[in-house]
Design an enzyme around this catalytic site. Structure first.
Site, PDB file in Angstrom:
ATOM      1  N   VAL A 110       0.825  -1.202   0.000  1.00 29.74           N
ATOM      2  CA  VAL A 110       0.000   0.000   0.000  1.00 29.74           C
ATOM      3  C   VAL A 110       0.863   1.258   0.000  1.00 29.74           C
ATOM      4  CG1 VAL A 110      -1.755   1.322   1.260  1.00 29.74           C
ATOM      5  CG2 VAL A 110      -1.911  -1.180   1.152  1.00 29.74           C
ATOM      6  N   GLY A 167      -5.902  -4.692  -1.782  1.00 28.90           N
ATOM      7  CA  GLY A 167      -4.933  -4.496  -2.856  1.00 28.90           C
ATOM      8  C   GLY A 167      -4.240  -3.156  -2.727  1.00 28.90           C
ATOM      9  N   LYS A 174     -13.157  -4.586  11.258  1.00 33.47           N
ATOM     10  CA  LYS A 174     -13.903  -3.671  10.400  1.00 33.47           C
ATOM     11  C   LYS A 174     -15.329  -3.484  10.909  1.00 33.47           C
ATOM     12  CE  LYS A 174     -11.068  -5.052   6.458  1.00 33.47           C
ATOM     13  NZ  LYS A 174     -11.004  -5.847   5.211  1.00 33.47           N
TER      14      LYS A 174
END
Length: 430
Positions: A17, A306, A207
């Site tokens: 990232v 991703g 999350k």
């Protein structure tokens, strides 16, 4: 008029990232400057392995001393993408103390210590943004925190982990077993060498805690989230789901109680009707379904992980924080005014799919039905198949509490005619 003095950014972490964040900052520098109203400058990059070649990054910016970087005093924004609890927590706190705002993608830290980090940001008059912590490129936190600020959110139901969705999708579409689907996910790079955080639901639970806190204006910690992994899901479970017109997803579910007096947050596999929008989410994609009073039903969909997608969310936060910096303002902080109690799993009400191995003889169904009735659990449908003295009995209930279902199953195990409980799965999305 654009300010010529650049806003300085410190990048903590330069992996998948972080390297994408640095690349986009460089290749889109003119656009970012135009959108912000001032240029942004990468002032330092903290890494663990300085000898590694990082294309497009000036080696003179690379340091192993992250603490010294965030203490410099001339840093406007710290972007934290190293993950984990420490040293990330100490570095973020230090950044606030030395005048920097923070953009983070650290779901584990925010789920555990979000309240303390928000308090530190407020104390020092700085921003804490973390869109990238929940669903990669999917705009979700900002819509919940800002766009729906005038609405009442009642439920958030979503697929928030791409690895588990890829595995379950493969099991559904090809008939593969769990291990076979996991091996393919690993080979394709969707699963880590140690997939525990994903397949056991830890990632999704973090999350869920963040989403529940924002949606219900209530502090919800990771420890408040019920968590159940998906490693026990079998091809037989998918066969049963198909017979019901369902598929199976690992869901994060955050919802208000019917009376609005409490909230729950949970992560577990569940059958979901093929007619529900989440049922069509394939591969490693994420999607979150939000239900609110005024807006009704909303769905947010896209790549949930991703390097580039997550970096997109980070850069979106960076632009917002830099704009605030220029105007001398701060964005929304923690909103926990409702302070609703977080109920345990026992109080959750939903439907259940229970598969029992039973003796194939008269009276078994009557015994099983009696146990359900004695525990106040209403049966919707029953399907029985038998051969050579053994049978499979599949029971689908009407809505019942988890506590009531637990008592029912415990009593069923005591029946001589019940050989075992093959599987129990919740049915959601109706």
């Amino acid at each position: 008029m654009m300010r010529t003095r650049p806003l300085k950014v410190a990048l903590l972490g330069c992996g998948v990232v972080g390297s994408e964040v640095a690349r986009i900052m460089t290749t889109h520098a003119d656009d970012l400057a135009a959108r912000i109203g001032a240029p942004v400058e990468l002032a330092g990059v903290a890494v663990r392995r300085p000898s590694k070649v990082r294309e497009g990054i000036d080696p003179d910016l690379v340091t192993t001393d992250a603490t010294a970087l965030v203490k410099r005093g001339d840093i406007d924004v710290v972007v934290e993408v190293i993950g984990g609890i420490e040293p990330a927590r100490a570095l973020i706190t230090t950044a606030f103390e030395h005048g920097a705002s923070v953009v983070s993608a650290n779901k584990a830290l925010l789920a555990q210590d979000g309240a303390a980090l928000h308090a530190a940001a407020e104390q020092h008059g700085r921003d804490l943004y973390y869109e990238a912590a929940v669903a990669g490129a999917i705009p979700l936190i900002r819509p919940l925190r800002e766009s729906l600020a005038g609405d009442k959110v009642n439920r958030v139901l979503g697929i928030v982990n791409g690895t588990t969705n890829f595995i379950l999708d493969k099991m559904d579409s090809t008939g593969a077993g769990y291990q076979e689907a996991l091996d393919e996910a690993t080979a394709l790079g969707y699963a880590e060498a140690d997939p525990t955080a994903d397949v056991e639901g830890f990632d999704a639970a973090a999350k869920a805690a963040i989403l529940a806190g924002i949606a219900f204006h209530t502090r919800v910690r990771l420890d408040d989230v019920y968590r159940e992994g998906m490693t026990e899901v079998t091809a037989a479970d998918f066969a049963s789901a198909k017979e019901m017109g369902c598929t199976i997803k690992l869901l994060a579910i955050c919802e208000r109680a019917g009376d609005g007096a409490s909230v729950t947050a949970r992560v577990h596999p569940a059958m979901i009707p093929l007619t529900h929008p989440l049922a069509s989410v394939r591969g490693a994609y994420n999607a979150v379904f939000v239900e609110s009073d005024a807006s009704g039903q909303l769905m947010f969909y896209g790549p949930g992980a991703g390097g580039a997608p997550t970096a997109s969310a980070v850069l979106g936060d960076l632009v917002a924080v830099c704009r605030n910096r220029l105007s001398g303002a701060t964005g929304p902080g923690e909103s926990a005014y409702a302070a609703l109690p977080v109920s345990g799993m026992g109080e959750v009400v939903t439907r259940y799919h229970i598969s029992l191995d039973v003796a194939d003889k008269p009276g078994v169904l009557a015994q099983v039905a009696t146990v359900f009735a004695e525990h106040g659990v209403s049966i919707d449908t029953v399907r029985q198949q038998g051969k050579d003295g053994e049978a499979s009995l599949v029971v689908v209930t009407h809505r019942a509490s988890d506590a009531a279902l637990g008592g029912t199953v415990e009593a069923l195990r005591k029946l001589d005619t019940v050989r075992g409980v093959a599987s129990i799965m919740r049915v959601e999305g109706e």
